[in-house]
Design an enzyme around this catalytic site. Structure first.
Site, short mmCIF file in Angstrom:
data_model
loop_
_atom_site.label_atom_id
_atom_site.label_comp_id
_atom_site.label_asym_id
_atom_site.label_seq_id
_atom_site.Cartn_x
_atom_site.Cartn_y
_atom_site.Cartn_z
N GLU A 161 -2.58 -29.02 8.52
CA GLU A 161 -1.65 -29.64 7.92
C GLU A 161 -1.16 -31.21 7.68
OE1 GLU A 161 2.62 -27.44 7.10
OE2 GLU A 161 1.83 -28.62 9.65
N THR B 168 10.28 -20.76 17.96
CA THR B 168 9.36 -19.10 17.37
C THR B 168 7.98 -19.81 17.24
OG1 THR B 168 10.49 -18.09 16.63
CG2 THR B 168 11.15 -17.61 19.01
N ASP C 13 8.91 -23.40 10.49
CA ASP C 13 8.33 -25.04 9.71
C ASP C 13 7.21 -24.89 9.10
OD1 ASP C 13 6.80 -23.52 11.92
OD2 ASP C 13 6.22 -25.39 13.15
#
Length: 352
Positions: free
Chosen positions: A70, A215, A241
């Site tokens: 990203e 996690t 995320d």
């Protein structure tokens, strides 16, 4: 002149500070880890208070079946920052980090960079500081017990940020990998926290006023079930995320008041990707500015659906830049010909 090859030395204008991993760690120790986390939390809160001045866009993501890479850009009109970051959960199986990152801070007026920096350590700091800053406003008053579900690379930073900013004194640990819990407990020994290792997520959540899930698996998991969440708890969900990666049962979201960083990004990446597009959320900057209430009752369940946003990285890079003392490495990354129109001439004059 460089006597070895007969080439001119880079000009001062061409050189940009570079904060290596070694220098980053030295700065953390020079400032003090908990002090650094507190400073970062205060700066992040201040930047959230001026949220509307920032250019905001969801991060640009390149997904693969095994991870994501990203780019996260933003600007406040005076300085520009971006971060490159990956997330590859399987990396730990071969001794690699799940997350690595680097970033750039630049001046908007000229576009010239001010600093290049490692951001693997810095991202861990800013993520923990962001979580603690939000919990300061949303957690039950006087919260002392934190449950940490997921005890990987982020866990210790989360615990110490909650200690420094919120005032927790006890942390309850659980991970599906007992070695991760043992590592985390060992690292937190001597920090002033009471550390309790647990045999299940349910046991860790029992009696905690703040529950953090962190996690790594890139899948829709159910780390927290609805029956594990009692009234008055604050949930800090930071593991989900990216698309297809969640941690909470949808029923929890239906009971909680949900706060996010930047709604267009969180709709795609956060826990709320499981919910209808009309599911109500509040961007957290509105709490900081007093536009909406945060926690309104002792029985309210609050949820921070934290995916990480570029403004937090902007803040972190500016915090780091304020601690750079000029003693570190300088990178020759800006071409600086005597005549800015004669880049070709500069290249030709450098011929050995």
């Amino acid at each position: 002149m460089n006597a070895a090859v007969g080439l001119p030395q880079p000009s001062a204008q061409a050189l940009v500070p570079f904060v290596s991993v070694a220098e980053m760690m030295a700065i953390v120790h020079r400032v003090g880890l908990e002090v650094a986390l507190g400073e970062l939390a205060a700066r992040i809160e201040a930047d959230f208070a001026r949220w509307q001045v920032f250019d905001k866009t969801p991060r640009v993501a390149s997904h693969s079946p095994i991870g994501v890479i990203e780019l996260m850009p933003t600007s406040d009109g005076e300085r520009y920052a971006f971060k490159y970051v990956n997330g590859h959960p399987a990396n730990t199986r071969t001794g690699l980090q799940t997350v690595t990152a680097f970033g750039v801070l630049a001046q908007v007026e000229t576009g010239y960079p001010l600093m290049f920096a490692e951001m693997t350590v810095l991202t861990a700091l800013r993520t923990a500081a962001s979580s603690a800053m939000v919990a300061k406003h949303l957690a039950p008053k006087g919260a002392k017990v934190l449950a940490l579900i997921g005890n990987g690379a982020q866990a210790e930073f989360q615990a110490l940020a909650m200690k420094a900013v919120v005032g927790i004194d006890t942390v309850r640990l659980y991970d599906v990998d007992p070695a991760a819990t043992e590592k985390c407990a060992r690292n937190l020994a001597g920090t002033g926290l009471t550390v309790q290792t647990c045999a299940s997520a349910e046991e860790a959540a029992l009696g905690a006023q703040i529950i953090t899930t962190c996690t790594a698996d890139k899948r829709n998991a159910t780390v927290l079930h609805d029956n594990m969440i009692g009234d008055g708890v604050h949930i800090n969900a930071i593991g989900g995320d990216c698309p297809g990666k969640t941690e909470l049962a949808p029923a929890i979201l239906n009971r909680a008041e949900t706060f996010v960083e930047f709604e267009p990004q969180t709709r795609v990446e956060g826990e709320i990707q499981q919910m209808d597009a009309a599911f109500p959320v509040t961007e957290f900057w509105r709490v900081i500015n007093g536009e909406v209430a945060g926690r309104v009752s002792d029985k309210q369940i609050t949820l921070f659906d934290g995916v990480g946003f570029a403004v937090e990285d902007f803040t972190a890079l500016n915090w780091l830049y304020s601690h750079v003392d000029g003693s570190g490495a300088m990178l020759d990354v800006i071409a600086d010909p005597d005549d800015p129109r004669d880049l070709y001439g500069m290249v030709m004059r450098a011929k050995p």
